[in-house]
Design an enzyme around this catalytic site. Structure first.
Site, PDB file in Angstrom:
ATOM      1  N   HIS A 316     -48.155 -18.380 -23.998  1.00 26.30           N
ATOM      2  CA  HIS A 316     -49.282 -17.534 -24.409  1.00 26.30           C
ATOM      3  C   HIS A 316     -49.105 -17.180 -25.888  1.00 26.30           C
ATOM      4  CE1 HIS A 316     -52.246 -14.197 -24.228  1.00 26.30           C
ATOM      5  NE2 HIS A 316     -52.749 -14.915 -23.227  1.00 26.30           N
ATOM      6  N   ASP A 492     -55.444 -13.707 -15.489  1.00 26.32           N
ATOM      7  CA  ASP A 492     -55.711 -14.320 -16.797  1.00 26.32           C
ATOM      8  C   ASP A 492     -56.418 -15.659 -16.618  1.00 26.32           C
ATOM      9  OD1 ASP A 492     -54.907 -16.215 -19.126  1.00 26.32           O
ATOM     10  OD2 ASP A 492     -54.469 -14.222 -19.916  1.00 26.32           O
TER      11      ASP A 492
END
Length: 577
Positions: A316, A492
């Site tokens: 990420h 997410d």
């Protein structure tokens, strides 16, 4: 290199506590899978012939009536205790005989020895005679055990001795009867109580945890042996009444169906699991929550977060820097609140805002602080919190990163149905799987921990539907943000649908900014498909607002995110500045 041994027709299993109850059912299932030889041990005696009054009588109430009549005919006064004792002796003998018949009907061999496993001399003597008939013992299944549930301050030495010796001394005595170098299988029936703990079972927890540790020690000493300690949860047996099942369900405790549990034992004995020395099969025994105190409390929790402690951050990175996903910040808030009040479960998050995202680099704060303030609570109903994540610079300046209101409830509502399910494929977007990620300027920047969108089922100017499949990452990779009731990684993943919609219709990409309301009703699947329906509410030059519904093929909702606002972001987020 160790030899991985399968259960064979020539295998001979010594099974303590194996003639009755769940251990007996396990022995029967093993015999059905591979007929071999079983020596069953138990303290109960087998009646060669039953009393005349018990002949052809199998209904409990009728048999007890006959027992009372027989006692009266002998001039004895029947008492509930004396009647129950005789009944138990007859019923126990019948169950043992039925177990032997069930095993033998599979083509396997079985015999029963009445012996107390804590009496080593008697055990060795009786087993020597049995081995002369059956051949060398190649496997042990230690299922014997006793209970004496009481709060620790009320337990006696006798209580502890009764529980401890059956498990620990019993194992030691069984091993003394077998040449360990010839042992191919050792199965220890442990309990989730040893793994998680349980109120009133301190002695049982100690005994079972010693079994767990013994399994690891024996495996080190005898690597050729398939050793496994199975930490069983509660079984759906006669001891679990409908009322108890309901109580377990209210506490979130799953009950193991007999057919499922016995098959899982067979599965664990497959050579593929030779290296697995301990396995937990069952739910933690969560006790009911304590009564709520009326005072509204506040808490401050400090956490040192590093990329090294949270390997998923490598998946990420934005413009070359690891960035904490907003869903992980939310997960920290949720998990911390749940840990404060065991027995209460996360239901909703309101007014979640990203104030200043957390980026990891040379100037990262040494620690981050989670502030929790209780704002409302109702006994046996709900608790609401105001939560804030912040950090302080070396110069004393405070940065506020995230804010949200978290609600826990005693009982979750029934999961609603998403009425507008549409899983038909329109083939407008034909990209699939990993090709959505790090595959061009406008592709998703996420690494494997936050993948993957399997495919886009359909898309139009106001909605997109995607199929997702999140392959669970290891606990080490999850670091300080483990998957619990709330899964930050699938959350997410679900929001990535909006990125694809925005890029398809507007050639733009976005990052999360805030959400109005989020609710969770069920656990979002890991290692299995789920679907996300994203409804776009509004699009401006600087942002986009949408609702997300995570659901199954029938539309039953796992979770939903309403009023999610994302901000338009630059392209090439996956590239280093």
């Amino acid at each position: 290199m160790t030899t991985q041994t399968q259960v064979r027709p020539s295998s001979v299993f010594l099974v303590s506590g194996g003639a009755k109850g769940i251990t007996a059912q396990c022995a029967i299932k093993m015999a059905q899978h591979q007929p071999s030889t079983f020596i069953l041990l138990g303290r109960s005696e087998v009646l060669e012939t039953e009393p005349d009054f018990a002949q052809d009588c199998f209904e409990e109430s009728v048999l007890k009536k006959r027992i009372m009549e027989n006692l009266l005919s002998q001039g004895e006064k029947p008492t509930p205790m004396s009647v129950q004792k005789i009944y138990n002796k007859i019923a126990s003998s019948r169950e043992i005989k039925n177990t032997l018949v069930a095993i033998q009907q599979t083509g396997a061999k079985a015999e029963y020895i009445s012996v107390d496993v804590t009496n080593v001399a008697e055990l060795q003597n009786k087993l020597a005679a049995a081995v002369a008939r059956t051949g060398t013992i190649t496997g042990i299944i230690h299922g014997a055990g006793n209970l004496a549930d009481k709060l620790i301050e009320k337990k006696t030495d006798q209580d502890f001795e009764k529980v401890y010796t059956a498990k620990v001394q019993g194992l030691e005595n069984l091993l003394s009867c077998v040449n360990p170098n010839q042992l191919e299988h050792l199965v220890l029936f442990s309990s989730v109580t040893g793994f998680y703990g349980n109120q009133g079972q301190s002695d049982y927890a100690i005994a079972n945890e010693i079994l767990n540790k013994s399994a690891h020690l024996i495996k080190q000493q005898y690597p050729q042996c398939h050793v496994v300690a199975i930490n069983w949860g509660g079984w759906d047996s006669g001891m679990v009444t409908p009322e108890l099942k309901k109580a377990f369900a209210e506490r979130g405790i799953d009950i193991i169906p007999v057919d499922v549990g016995t098959q899982m034992l067979v599965n664990e004995l497959h050579p593929a699991h030779h290296a697995t020395t301990q396995v937990v099969i069952g739910s933690p025994t969560i006790r009911p929550p304590a009564p709520l105190e009326p005072e509204l409390r506040s808490y401050r929790i400090r956490r040192r977060m590093t990329v090294e402690a949270n390997p998923f951050l490598h998946d990420h990175t934005i413009a070359g820097s690891p960035v904490l996903p907003a869903t992980c910040a939310m997960s920290w808030m949720i998990n911390a609140c749940e840990e404060l009040y065991p027995g209460y479960t996360y239901l909703s998050c309101k007014n979640f805002k990203v104030l200043k995202g957390i980026t990891f680099g040379e100037n990262s704060p040494q620690e981050h602080i989670l502030e929790i303030q209780e704002i409302a609570k109702a006994e046996s109903d709900f608790i609401e919190f105001e939560t804030t994540i912040l950090s302080n610079t070396t110069t004393g300046k405070t940065h506020f990163h995230y804010k949200a209101q978290i609600k826990l409830v005693r009982k979750l509502p029934e999961a609603p149905i998403y009425e507008d399910v549409n899983l038909t494929e329109d083939n407008i977007i034909t990209t699939t799987g990993k090709d959505f990620y790090q595959n061009g300027d406008s592709s998703l920047f996420h690494g494997p921990a936050f993948q993957k969108i399997v495919r886009v089922l359909n898309i139009n100017p106001t909605k997109i539907t995607i199929e997702c499949f999140w392959q669970e990452i290891t606990a080490r990779e999850q670091g300080q943000f483990p998957v619990q009731w709330h899964n930050p990684y699938t959350t997410d993943l679900s929001t990535q649908a909006l990125w694809i919609w925005l890029n398809h219709f507007h050639q733009e990409v976005c990052l999360p900014g805030q959400l109005t309301h989020s609710e969770q009703f069920r656990t979002v699947p890991c290692n299995a498909p789920f679907y996300v329906s994203c409804e776009v509410e509004n699009k401006t030059a600087t942002g986009v607002t949408a609702n997300f519904f995570l659901h199954d093929t029938e539309g039953k909702i796992y979770s939903r995110i309403l009023g999610a606002k994302a901000v338009i972001a630059p392209m090439n987020l996956h590239k280093r500045k």
